[in-house]
Write a protein that holds these residues in place. Structure first.
Motif, PDB file in Angstrom:
ATOM      1  N   GLY A 180       4.448  -8.953   2.273  1.00 17.10           N
ATOM      2  CA  GLY A 180       5.842  -9.310   2.536  1.00 17.10           C
ATOM      3  C   GLY A 180       6.778  -8.721   1.486  1.00 17.10           C
ATOM      4  N   ASN A 220       8.239  -9.962  -0.817  1.00 14.44           N
ATOM      5  CA  ASN A 220       9.481 -10.726  -0.667  1.00 14.44           C
ATOM      6  C   ASN A 220       9.911 -11.545  -1.886  1.00 14.44           C
ATOM      7  OD1 ASN A 220       7.258 -12.238  -0.027  1.00 14.44           O
ATOM      8  ND2 ASN A 220       7.841 -12.599   2.101  1.00 14.44           N
ATOM      9  N   TYR A 262      13.690 -11.155  -2.476  1.00 17.98           N
ATOM     10  CA  TYR A 262      14.604 -11.439  -1.361  1.00 17.98           C
ATOM     11  C   TYR A 262      16.009 -11.830  -1.805  1.00 17.98           C
ATOM     12  CZ  TYR A 262      11.467 -11.392   2.726  1.00 17.98           C
ATOM     13  OH  TYR A 262      10.644 -11.026   3.744  1.00 17.98           O
TER      14      TYR A 262
HETATM   15  C1  LIG Z   1       7.040 -13.037   3.014  1.00 16.37           C
HETATM   16  O1  LIG Z   1       6.682 -12.039   3.973  1.00 16.37           O
HETATM   17  C2  LIG Z   1       5.545 -12.339   4.739  1.00 16.37           C
HETATM   18  C3  LIG Z   1       5.193 -11.137   5.603  1.00 16.37           C
HETATM   19  O2  LIG Z   1       6.315 -10.627   6.267  1.00 16.37           O
HETATM   20  C4  LIG Z   1       5.839 -13.615   5.562  1.00 16.37           C
HETATM   21  O3  LIG Z   1       4.680 -13.959   6.274  1.00 16.37           O
HETATM   22  C5  LIG Z   1       6.215 -14.746   4.605  1.00 16.37           C
HETATM   23  O4  LIG Z   1       6.620 -15.876   5.351  1.00 16.37           O
HETATM   24  C6  LIG Z   1       7.367 -14.346   3.704  1.00 16.37           C
HETATM   25  N1  LIG Z   1       7.557 -15.392   2.723  1.00 16.37           N
HETATM   26  C7  LIG Z   1       8.773 -15.841   2.387  1.00 16.37           C
HETATM   27  C8  LIG Z   1       8.799 -16.882   1.307  1.00 16.37           C
HETATM   28  O5  LIG Z   1       9.793 -15.431   2.907  1.00 16.37           O
END
Ligand SMILES: *[C@@H]1O[C@H](CO)[C@@H](O)[C@H](O)[C@H]1NC(C)=O
Ligand SMILES: *[C@@H]1O[C@H](CO)[C@@H](O)[C@H](O)[C@H]1NC(C)=O
Ligand SMILES: *[C@@H]1O[C@H](CO)[C@@H](O)[C@H](O)[C@H]1NC(C)=O
Ligand SMILES: *[C@@H]1O[C@H](CO)[C@@H](O)[C@H](O)[C@H]1NC(C)=O
Ligand SMILES: *[C@@H]1O[C@H](CO)[C@@H](O)[C@H](O)[C@H]1NC(C)=O
Length: 226
Positions: free
Chosen positions: A192, A194, A197
């Motif tokens: 992810g 992420n 973010y």
């Molecule tokens: C981070 O990215 C993954 C894969 O796209 C996803 O499954 C997950 O929910 C995301 N986590 C957050 C905290 O946004």
């Protein structure tokens, strides 16, 4: 391929030059700024001997690219050198500091800090972790064909019972702890990506029917007859 932009042209010139130069590798001579490179292998054969199975793997990994330490013979001496040049320039405003091969010193500025893991170091660690997963982790955990990433489902005994989480060790020093976390993100496929973010806005343009997505190779509005 279209005409090269100046930057692309410059990069290709550099690439050609380094490919034809001697075996001296500048990047591997940057000390603490050098990217990690696997050892040449001590002339041992790689891979599993036929009939053998991998039951454990060991890796001892250093932190990756960092600023110099604030040790006297590391950052401190370079900082003192930079300060010395600055002092000289201030004291002799109308004197040319250096000439010939050293003339770069006239515009040289020391920009390094101390101690920290660098973004390139973080990237090196993540790459190294992903590489280790692909080369050894998959075999050790018997990842089936088509399973690209680590999965908790693989962490079982042969009888199917769940095993304890894999354990890793690191130290508390920031660049080492960060290195370990980046390495593990690579090993465990933080697909992810992420964690950052909140730092940016990313416009995600859908692909597929009903969208003229100009980032997509099959954008309907970008297909031309013939
Ligand atoms: C981070 O990215 C993954 C894969 O796209 C996803 O499954 C997950 O929910 C995301 N986590 C957050 C905290 O946004
Ligand atoms: C540079 O000048 C400052 C101020 O005079 C002085 O304190 C310092 O020691 C000098 N640095 C070096 C490396 O000579
Ligand atoms: C340096 O050069 C400038 C301009 O040519 C002059 O005004 C100044 O007095 C000079 N300084 C010294 C320390 O010689
Ligand atoms: C499965 O194997 C592990 C390791 O040998 C053992 O500790 C565990 O008790 C076994 N579980 C069952 C249900 O047999
Ligand atoms: C996509 O572009 C085509 C050609 O310009 C246009 O006819 C169509 O309405 C556009 N579709 C959307 C969803 O904007």
């Amino acid at each position: 391929m279209g005409p090269l932009t100046p930057l692309a042209a410059a990069l290709s010139v550099v690439a050609t030059a380094s490919a034809t130069a001697s075996s001296f590798n500048l990047q591997s001579n940057w000390g603490n700024l050098s990217p990690y490179a696997p050892s040449p292998g001590f002339t041992l054969p790689s891979g599993n001997p036929i009939g053998c199975e991998l039951t454990q793997t060991h890796i001892l990994h250093r932190h990756a690219q960092r600023y110099p330490t604030s040790y006297l013979l590391d950052a401190l001496s370079m900082e003192a050198f930079a300060e010395k040049l600055k002092n000289f320039t201030t004291a002799h405003p109308n004197t040319t500091l250096a000439t010939g091969p050293l003339s770069f010193l006239n515009h040289w500025e020391y920009v390094m800090g101390t101690e920290e893991l660098l973004p390139t170091g973080a990237a090196t660690e993540a790459t190294s972790g992903a590489w280790f997963w692909s080369k050894y982790g998959r075999t050790l955990y018997k990842a089936p064909a088509g399973m690209a990433d680590w999965s908790d489902d693989l962490n079982v005994f042969p009888n199917g019972t769940q095993r304890k989480k894999p354990m890793f060790r690191t130290t508390s020093q920031a660049r080492i702890l960060e290195s370990a976390r980046w390495w593990l993100s690579g090993f465990f496929s933080n697909v992810g990506a992420n964690n950052s973010y909140p730092q940016y806005d990313l416009v995600i343009i859908p692909e597929g029917d009903g969208y003229n997505n100009t980032l997509s190779g099959y954008c309907p509005a970008a297909t031309y007859p013939g």
